[in-house]
Motif scaffolding. Sequence first.
Motif, PDB file in Angstrom:
ATOM      1  N   ILE A  83      53.366  26.997  -4.724  1.00  0.00           N
ATOM      2  CA  ILE A  83      52.460  25.975  -4.228  1.00  0.00           C
ATOM      3  C   ILE A  83      52.793  25.699  -2.759  1.00  0.00           C
ATOM      4  CG2 ILE A  83      51.632  23.612  -4.500  1.00  0.00           C
ATOM      5  CD1 ILE A  83      50.907  25.400  -6.831  1.00  0.00           C
ATOM      6  N   PHE A  84      51.750  25.579  -1.945  1.00  0.00           N
ATOM      7  CA  PHE A  84      51.895  25.279  -0.519  1.00  0.00           C
ATOM      8  C   PHE A  84      51.149  23.977  -0.225  1.00  0.00           C
ATOM      9  CE2 PHE A  84      52.258  29.761  -1.235  1.00  0.00           C
ATOM     10  CZ  PHE A  84      53.273  30.186  -0.393  1.00  0.00           C
ATOM     11  N   ILE A  85      51.632  23.242   0.784  1.00  0.00           N
ATOM     12  CA  ILE A  85      51.084  21.920   1.068  1.00  0.00           C
ATOM     13  C   ILE A  85      50.982  21.718   2.578  1.00  0.00           C
ATOM     14  CG2 ILE A  85      53.364  20.828   1.036  1.00  0.00           C
ATOM     15  CD1 ILE A  85      52.072  18.362  -0.255  1.00  0.00           C
ATOM     16  N   ASN A  86      50.060  20.865   3.010  1.00  0.00           N
ATOM     17  CA  ASN A  86      49.887  20.576   4.442  1.00  0.00           C
ATOM     18  C   ASN A  86      50.777  19.417   4.884  1.00  0.00           C
ATOM     19  OD1 ASN A  86      48.377  18.621   3.010  1.00  0.00           O
ATOM     20  ND2 ASN A  86      46.975  18.318   4.735  1.00  0.00           N
ATOM     21  N   ARG A  87      51.985  19.406   4.421  1.00  0.00           N
ATOM     22  CA  ARG A  87      52.970  18.382   4.771  1.00  0.00           C
ATOM     23  C   ARG A  87      54.334  19.046   4.908  1.00  0.00           C
ATOM     24  NH1 ARG A  87      48.914  15.815   5.186  1.00  0.00           N
ATOM     25  NH2 ARG A  87      48.407  13.768   4.271  1.00  0.00           N
ATOM     26  N   ASN A  88      55.230  18.391   5.641  1.00  0.00           N
ATOM     27  CA  ASN A  88      56.633  18.819   5.629  1.00  0.00           C
ATOM     28  C   ASN A  88      57.231  18.318   4.326  1.00  0.00           C
ATOM     29  OD1 ASN A  88      56.583  20.017   8.212  1.00  0.00           O
ATOM     30  ND2 ASN A  88      56.814  18.000   9.174  1.00  0.00           N
ATOM     31  N   ASN A  89      57.516  19.255   3.443  1.00  0.00           N
ATOM     32  CA  ASN A  89      57.859  18.885   2.078  1.00  0.00           C
ATOM     33  C   ASN A  89      59.001  19.766   1.601  1.00  0.00           C
ATOM     34  OD1 ASN A  89      57.524  19.305  -0.984  1.00  0.00           O
ATOM     35  ND2 ASN A  89      56.218  17.511  -0.614  1.00  0.00           N
ATOM     36  N   HIS A  90      60.037  19.145   1.045  1.00  0.00           N
ATOM     37  CA  HIS A  90      61.208  19.907   0.597  1.00  0.00           C
ATOM     38  C   HIS A  90      60.920  20.713  -0.661  1.00  0.00           C
ATOM     39  CE1 HIS A  90      61.423  16.348  -2.011  1.00  0.00           C
ATOM     40  NE2 HIS A  90      62.158  17.088  -2.834  1.00  0.00           N
ATOM     41  N   LYS A  91      59.871  20.331  -1.392  1.00  0.00           N
ATOM     42  CA  LYS A  91      59.591  20.980  -2.664  1.00  0.00           C
ATOM     43  C   LYS A  91      58.672  22.190  -2.513  1.00  0.00           C
ATOM     44  CE  LYS A  91      58.244  19.802  -7.406  1.00  0.00           C
ATOM     45  NZ  LYS A  91      57.804  18.703  -8.302  1.00  0.00           N
ATOM     46  N   PHE A  92      57.690  22.097  -1.596  1.00  0.00           N
ATOM     47  CA  PHE A  92      56.721  23.166  -1.406  1.00  0.00           C
ATOM     48  C   PHE A  92      56.756  23.669   0.031  1.00  0.00           C
ATOM     49  CE2 PHE A  92      54.597  20.189  -4.497  1.00  0.00           C
ATOM     50  CZ  PHE A  92      54.907  20.930  -5.625  1.00  0.00           C
ATOM     51  N   ASN A  93      56.357  24.906   0.228  1.00  0.00           N
ATOM     52  CA  ASN A  93      56.272  25.470   1.573  1.00  0.00           C
ATOM     53  C   ASN A  93      55.030  24.966   2.292  1.00  0.00           C
ATOM     54  OD1 ASN A  93      58.611  26.990   1.217  1.00  0.00           O
ATOM     55  ND2 ASN A  93      57.500  28.754   0.430  1.00  0.00           N
ATOM     56  N   ASP A  94      55.069  25.087   3.637  1.00  0.00           N
ATOM     57  CA  ASP A  94      53.952  24.615   4.444  1.00  0.00           C
ATOM     58  C   ASP A  94      52.758  25.558   4.341  1.00  0.00           C
ATOM     59  OD1 ASP A  94      55.608  22.609   5.248  1.00  0.00           O
ATOM     60  OD2 ASP A  94      56.041  23.443   7.231  1.00  0.00           O
ATOM     61  N   ILE A  95      51.572  24.980   4.448  1.00  0.00           N
ATOM     62  CA  ILE A  95      50.360  25.791   4.559  1.00  0.00           C
ATOM     63  C   ILE A  95      50.242  26.292   5.991  1.00  0.00           C
ATOM     64  CG2 ILE A  95      47.835  25.738   4.580  1.00  0.00           C
ATOM     65  CD1 ILE A  95      47.894  23.807   2.271  1.00  0.00           C
ATOM     66  N   ASP A  96      50.118  27.595   6.145  1.00  0.00           N
ATOM     67  CA  ASP A  96      49.846  28.207   7.438  1.00  0.00           C
ATOM     68  C   ASP A  96      48.986  29.441   7.193  1.00  0.00           C
ATOM     69  OD1 ASP A  96      51.595  30.075   6.377  1.00  0.00           O
ATOM     70  OD2 ASP A  96      53.250  29.598   7.742  1.00  0.00           O
ATOM     71  N   ALA A  97      48.759  30.232   8.246  1.00  0.00           N
ATOM     72  CA  ALA A  97      47.897  31.410   8.115  1.00  0.00           C
ATOM     73  C   ALA A  97      48.444  32.387   7.079  1.00  0.00           C
ATOM     74  CB  ALA A  97      47.732  32.091   9.470  1.00  0.00           C
ATOM     75  N   ASP A  98      49.776  32.585   7.072  1.00  0.00           N
ATOM     76  CA  ASP A  98      50.386  33.505   6.109  1.00  0.00           C
ATOM     77  C   ASP A  98      50.151  33.043   4.677  1.00  0.00           C
ATOM     78  OD1 ASP A  98      51.404  35.370   7.873  1.00  0.00           O
ATOM     79  OD2 ASP A  98      53.258  34.254   8.194  1.00  0.00           O
ATOM     80  N   ALA A  99      50.332  31.749   4.440  1.00  0.00           N
ATOM     81  CA  ALA A  99      50.153  31.214   3.082  1.00  0.00           C
ATOM     82  C   ALA A  99      48.699  31.355   2.638  1.00  0.00           C
ATOM     83  CB  ALA A  99      50.574  29.750   3.043  1.00  0.00           C
ATOM     84  N   LEU A 100      47.769  31.068   3.553  1.00  0.00           N
ATOM     85  CA  LEU A 100      46.353  31.179   3.208  1.00  0.00           C
ATOM     86  C   LEU A 100      45.986  32.620   2.876  1.00  0.00           C
ATOM     87  CD1 LEU A 100      43.696  29.598   2.988  1.00  0.00           C
ATOM     88  CD2 LEU A 100      43.272  30.141   5.387  1.00  0.00           C
TER      89      LEU A 100
END
Length: 367
Positions: A207-224
């Motif tokens: 799971i990726f998220i548009n927040r700085n989050n310790h549990k999930f990775n950030d949403i960026d071009a690679d994640a999309l």
Amino acid sequence: MKNDGKKRAIALSGGGPVAGLEIGALKAFEENGIDFDIYSCACVGSWVGCLYNSLAKESDRIKKVDQFFRDEIFIPDDIYESFPITYKVFRMDYLNDYYRLLEKLFDFNTYTHLFLPERIAEFGWKFVKNPPVGMDEFSYCISEGMALNPLVRFMAQLQYKIGKSGISGLISSDKFVDKFIDFEQLKKSDKIVYLNAYDLSEKKLRIFINRNNHKFNDIDADALMAGSSVLHYTENRTIDGQKYKYCEGAVIDTVNLDVLLDEHQDLDEIWVVKIADYREVLPPKNLIDSELISVMLPFDTISDDDIKLFAYRLKEHNREKKKDIQLITLDMRYGEVNYHWNHSNLDHGIKAGYEGALRSIHTYRES
């Protein structure tokens, strides 16, 4: 947007060429003052959700999302009519394909099993001993013989066994994504956006998220891109140069609902834009229809199963926590759209999504 004090989430599911349903639904929600705090997305729903929430609210967001898909993803009808290939989305990487072809040609193993004399002799003896009778048997014998022909075997290797996982790349340059989606602005959005991708190496849904989050990775071009890597069509994406390879998360969870209940138990409503309904899929008219349906039909059934399982989980959660979180699946007429990447299907999808959302909103307000 009108504020009625309810905390809402929306699930934008995967579905590629039926993305218009989601665009039309968001338009209806905007016009009726229904706002969402959380967007949980999969595959093409991630593109819709990320682009929509990276745009300024005061701008005509629906028009810009529509224009992006029309100009950059979907194909004009007159071109698509005789060239039904999604060249805008699934782009060939010709240079790397050429290098891989050379690697295959200079690989000794390519030639070790081309000539099978014992199998050829066995086939010849069987043909003489039991000559084919009728066209069906004759066609089978031709196919069996071609499978033993060294030249045919060589060409089959070049077609099916080149060192890659898909027939193309998914918009090979990440600069394409960054050009249209401002991920920094997405992180500043007051809306939380999730997307999923399946890690083929560790067999985990990420799971990726548009927040700085310790549990999930950030949403960026690679994640999309990772979350949109369609098996068979595209090569598996890697993230940050890692050895882990990804494909679209929709193959595991098409509607990405579980994260909503796992992370946001204070929700009041969860709205779902499902991609399609397998009961409304029409028989294929040609090979391109068959190929598109073969990709999409499993997702149609996965999404239904995911929603039913989540509804059961939500019912148990509401009972245990004494909550009343509602699950609302939009009333769409899926027979009005198909799985083609042309402009007319995008238009049909937007219209069907808009009208379906209006019906659902009317039912919701009447209940």
